[in-house]
Write a protein that holds these residues in place. Structure first.
Motif, PDB file in Angstrom:
ATOM      1  N   VAL A 246       9.092  -6.426   5.710  1.00 49.58           N
ATOM      2  CA  VAL A 246       9.240  -6.813   7.110  1.00 49.58           C
ATOM      3  C   VAL A 246       8.645  -8.200   7.284  1.00 49.58           C
ATOM      4  N   ASP A 247       8.942  -8.833   8.416  1.00 50.24           N
ATOM      5  CA  ASP A 247       8.443 -10.183   8.661  1.00 50.24           C
ATOM      6  C   ASP A 247       6.927 -10.238   8.762  1.00 50.24           C
ATOM      7  N   ASN A 248       6.318  -9.241   9.444  1.00 50.97           N
ATOM      8  CA  ASN A 248       4.865  -9.230   9.588  1.00 50.97           C
ATOM      9  C   ASN A 248       4.390  -7.844   9.983  1.00 50.97           C
ATOM     10  N   CYS A 249       3.088  -7.654   9.974  1.00 53.12           N
ATOM     11  CA  CYS A 249       2.475  -6.372  10.332  1.00 53.12           C
ATOM     12  C   CYS A 249       1.687  -6.479  11.635  1.00 53.12           C
ATOM     13  N   GLU A 250       2.031  -7.435  12.487  1.00 54.60           N
ATOM     14  CA  GLU A 250       1.251  -7.671  13.693  1.00 54.60           C
ATOM     15  C   GLU A 250       1.403  -6.559  14.725  1.00 54.60           C
TER      16      GLU A 250
ATOM     17  N   CYS B 251       2.008  -0.293   7.384  1.00 53.17           N
ATOM     18  CA  CYS B 251       2.396  -1.666   7.092  1.00 53.17           C
ATOM     19  C   CYS B 251       1.221  -2.360   6.419  1.00 53.17           C
ATOM     20  N   LYS B 252       1.455  -2.908   5.240  1.00 52.52           N
ATOM     21  CA  LYS B 252       0.420  -3.634   4.506  1.00 52.52           C
ATOM     22  C   LYS B 252       0.849  -5.074   4.327  1.00 52.52           C
ATOM     23  N   ASN B 253      -0.072  -5.992   4.574  1.00 54.40           N
ATOM     24  CA  ASN B 253       0.220  -7.408   4.356  1.00 54.40           C
ATOM     25  C   ASN B 253       0.454  -7.637   2.873  1.00 54.40           C
ATOM     26  N   SER B 254       1.652  -8.064   2.561  1.00 51.20           N
ATOM     27  CA  SER B 254       2.030  -8.275   1.167  1.00 51.20           C
ATOM     28  C   SER B 254       3.291  -9.133   1.150  1.00 51.20           C
ATOM     29  N   THR B 255       3.398  -9.980   0.161  1.00 46.74           N
ATOM     30  CA  THR B 255       4.606 -10.801   0.073  1.00 46.74           C
ATOM     31  C   THR B 255       5.772 -10.039  -0.536  1.00 46.74           C
ATOM     32  N   VAL B 256       5.498  -9.009  -1.324  1.00 46.48           N
ATOM     33  CA  VAL B 256       6.545  -8.227  -1.986  1.00 46.48           C
ATOM     34  C   VAL B 256       6.140  -6.764  -1.983  1.00 46.48           C
ATOM     35  N   CYS B 257       7.085  -5.889  -1.730  1.00 38.75           N
ATOM     36  CA  CYS B 257       6.826  -4.450  -1.849  1.00 38.75           C
ATOM     37  C   CYS B 257       6.898  -4.075  -3.319  1.00 38.75           C
ATOM     38  N   THR B 258       5.833  -3.539  -3.841  1.00 41.49           N
ATOM     39  CA  THR B 258       5.805  -3.220  -5.265  1.00 41.49           C
ATOM     40  C   THR B 258       6.585  -1.958  -5.595  1.00 41.49           C
ATOM     41  N   SER B 259       6.761  -1.062  -4.612  1.00 37.74           N
ATOM     42  CA  SER B 259       7.472   0.166  -4.905  1.00 37.74           C
ATOM     43  C   SER B 259       8.862   0.204  -4.283  1.00 37.74           C
ATOM     44  N   GLU B 260       9.390  -0.958  -3.899  1.00 37.08           N
ATOM     45  CA  GLU B 260      10.721  -1.007  -3.284  1.00 37.08           C
ATOM     46  C   GLU B 260      11.771  -0.555  -4.292  1.00 37.08           C
ATOM     47  N   LYS B 261      12.680   0.311  -3.835  1.00 39.69           N
ATOM     48  CA  LYS B 261      13.701   0.866  -4.724  1.00 39.69           C
ATOM     49  C   LYS B 261      15.068   0.407  -4.307  1.00 39.69           C
TER      50      LYS B 261
END
Length: 89
Positions: A45-49, A79-89
């Motif tokens: 997502v764009d942000n976790c605000e 929602c976690k601040n991260s540039t890439v989802c590590t578990s994205e499938k």
């Protein structure tokens, strides 16, 4: 001294890199009375605000499983601040 200052600057940049950056949502959800929640694949997502960013994203992305209304169901998202989802499938 110059190397030391460069290292400090780089560490600050890395530390605050995601303050207004992107986020990674994970959600567990189901639809219907007495349903069994299922963990869905993570997505960016764009942000976790906003507190509802991931709930909204989950409902839009997984309409068959996560659309909460009308009717009973369950949704839990993080929602976690991260540039890439590590578990994205």
């Amino acid at each position: 001294m110059r190397v030391f200052m460069t290292l400090i600057m780089v560490s600050f940049i890395l530390m605050f890199e995601n303050v207004n950056g992107s986020g990674c949502c994970t959600c567990t959800c189901c639809r219907g009375q007495g349903c069994i929640p299922v963990e869905k694949p993570s997505f960016n997502v764009d942000n976790c605000e906003s507190d509802g960013t991931c709930n909204t994203g989950c409902c839009r992305r997984y309409t068959q499983n996560c659309f909460p209304l009308p009717g009973p169901g369950y949704i839990n998202s993080v929602c976690k601040n991260s540039t890439v989802c590590t578990s994205e499938k």
